[in-house]
Design a protein around this motif. Structure first.
Motif, PDB file in Angstrom:
ATOM      1  N   PRO A 122       0.864  -1.199   0.000  1.00 42.07           N
ATOM      2  CA  PRO A 122       0.000   0.000   0.000  1.00 42.07           C
ATOM      3  C   PRO A 122       0.893   1.239   0.000  1.00 42.07           C
ATOM      4  N   VAL A 123       0.565   2.216  -0.840  1.00 39.38           N
ATOM      5  CA  VAL A 123       1.452   3.358  -1.026  1.00 39.38           C
ATOM      6  C   VAL A 123       0.668   4.674  -0.969  1.00 39.38           C
ATOM      7  N   GLU A 124       1.412   5.751  -0.625  1.00 41.23           N
ATOM      8  CA  GLU A 124       0.856   7.099  -0.622  1.00 41.23           C
ATOM      9  C   GLU A 124       1.261   7.802  -1.916  1.00 41.23           C
ATOM     10  N   ILE A 125       0.315   8.533  -2.521  1.00 40.53           N
ATOM     11  CA  ILE A 125       0.528   9.141  -3.835  1.00 40.53           C
ATOM     12  C   ILE A 125       0.414  10.659  -3.724  1.00 40.53           C
ATOM     13  N   ARG A 126       1.294  11.376  -4.451  1.00 42.32           N
ATOM     14  CA  ARG A 126       1.147  12.816  -4.635  1.00 42.32           C
ATOM     15  C   ARG A 126       1.124  13.092  -6.130  1.00 42.32           C
ATOM     16  N   GLY A 136       5.906   6.806  -0.602  1.00 43.72           N
ATOM     17  CA  GLY A 136       6.367   5.798   0.345  1.00 43.72           C
ATOM     18  C   GLY A 136       5.287   4.797   0.657  1.00 43.72           C
ATOM     19  N   LYS A 137       5.664   3.786   1.447  1.00 45.96           N
ATOM     20  CA  LYS A 137       4.716   2.747   1.850  1.00 45.96           C
ATOM     21  C   LYS A 137       3.881   3.247   3.025  1.00 45.96           C
ATOM     22  N   ILE A 138       2.655   2.754   3.089  1.00 40.80           N
ATOM     23  CA  ILE A 138       1.756   3.064   4.194  1.00 40.80           C
ATOM     24  C   ILE A 138       1.820   1.917   5.189  1.00 40.80           C
ATOM     25  N   ALA A 139       2.192   2.229   6.425  1.00 42.04           N
ATOM     26  CA  ALA A 139       2.262   1.187   7.449  1.00 42.04           C
ATOM     27  C   ALA A 139       0.875   0.631   7.728  1.00 42.04           C
ATOM     28  N   THR A 140       0.789  -0.658   7.899  1.00 46.11           N
ATOM     29  CA  THR A 140      -0.492  -1.307   8.185  1.00 46.11           C
ATOM     30  C   THR A 140      -0.409  -2.037   9.520  1.00 46.11           C
ATOM     31  N   SER A 141      -1.512  -2.182  10.169  1.00 47.59           N
ATOM     32  CA  SER A 141      -1.599  -2.940  11.416  1.00 47.59           C
ATOM     33  C   SER A 141      -2.863  -3.764  11.399  1.00 47.59           C
ATOM     34  N   ALA A 142      -2.887  -4.758  12.254  1.00 48.53           N
ATOM     35  CA  ALA A 142      -4.057  -5.641  12.294  1.00 48.53           C
ATOM     36  C   ALA A 142      -5.271  -4.850  12.749  1.00 48.53           C
ATOM     37  N   PRO A 143      -6.399  -5.022  12.073  1.00 46.19           N
ATOM     38  CA  PRO A 143      -7.593  -4.273  12.479  1.00 46.19           C
ATOM     39  C   PRO A 143      -8.107  -4.750  13.834  1.00 46.19           C
TER      40      PRO A 143
END
Length: 319
Positions: A122-126, A136-143
């Protein structure tokens, strides 16, 4: 008289009018192309213009025949995605291209990115004009675990009024939307009737269906018809046929009109006013439909960009 001169004449002294055009670079300087006229402008900083890209221009009448133009930005029919998911990484000679799917479900390709990526990231776009950069990558965590479902509640009783503002207005003619007269370049003016061998139809759109209105009984549907502008036989009263259609957004072709017509007469240069429509329009609009004008005399009305309440609906209902 060219289209740009017509635009200037419509601006009162000391006032500003918003118009639309495209960016043009002649090899030395950037200009705004407004109705075929290249206009020198100031540009809101920062702006990264794109040759031929859509732009929004504010023109101010400073008096004594002097005008100033300010480009305040570019525009698109829908917002560009700010996040996405990498689909694949493509080596391309000494460079690399990344294919990603935006949060809007559309697939994009870019050679502008910071860092390294793998499919599924998953990435952030400008965005700079129409060019995406992966930041860059978007950090993910368990829901977190889902909350327990609330107990079922009885349907709400009573009555109310739901206001709806148009998210778009436009004219369909000569093979598409926004291709007739001053509906072009994203200006969203609304025409209807037959003129110069062409049939025009207008429409207002209100977005997705509203589940909260399902099953409601509609007791009134009020529609704000905007100011009539000068087109066709504008010094004579005009017959306007109003319909309900089934499209939440502009379809590929003309809208499907499924209820109406409700016929009204508008006077020359008549200001915006509220019209009571048949209550049978209510369920169609609640399901994601909108309002269309078709047939009748050739007429021209203000867009929702000039009048934010153009096409506004107020629907009374009872549960």
């Amino acid at each position: 008289m060219d289209g740009f001169t017509h635009t200037l004449e419509a601006i009162g002294e000391g006032t500003t009018r918003r118009t639309y055009g495209t960016a043009h670079f002649d090899g030395n300087n950037w200009y705004a192309n407004i109705n075929g006229k290249l206009v020198g402008c100031r540009w809101l900083d920062p702006i990264a213009p794109l040759q031929g890209g859509n732009i929004v221009v504010d023109i101010t009448n400073e008096g004594r025949g002097q005008y100033a133009a300010l480009v305040i930005g570019g525009y698109t029919d829908q917002p560009r995605p700010s996040t996405g998911t990498v689909v694949t990484v493509i080596p391309a000679g000494v460079a690399t291209q990344i294919v990603f799917t935006g949060e809007d479900g559309v697939e994009y390709t870019t050679d502008r990115f910071i860092g390294s990526y793998s499919p599924g990231d998953p990435v952030e776009i400008r965005w700079t004009a129409t060019r995406p950069t992966i930041l860059g990558k978007i950090a993910t965590s368990a829901p977190p675990p889902p909350a327990p479902a609330p107990p079922p509640t009885a349907p709400a009783a009573g009555n109310g009024t739901t206001p709806l503002s148009a998210i778009a207005s436009d004219t369909f003619a000569v093979g598409g939307w926004g291709r007739w007269a001053l509906s072009t370049q994203g200006r969203e003016h609304v025409y209807a009737g037959f003129w110069s061998g062409t049939t025009t139809t207008g429409a207002w759109f209100y977005g997705a269906a509203r589940p909260e209105l399902a099953g409601k009984t509609f007791t009134a549907v009020r529609f704000r018809l905007p100011k009539r502008l000068k087109a066709g036989n504008y010094n004579a009263p005009a017959t306007v046929n109003i319909y309900a259609h089934t499209s939440p957004h502009r379809p590929a072709g003309d809208v499907a009109r499924v209820a109406g017509p409700h016929t009204v007469v508008v006077q020359p240069n008549e200001d915006a006013h509220v019209i009571n429509l048949p209550t049978s329009f209510g369920p169609i609009i609640a399901a994601g439909g909108g309002i269309s004008i078709a047939g009748g005399d050739y007429v021209w009305f203000q867009s929702r960009l000039e009048d934010p309440e153009s096409g506004k609906l107020d629907m009374d209902w009872t549960a």
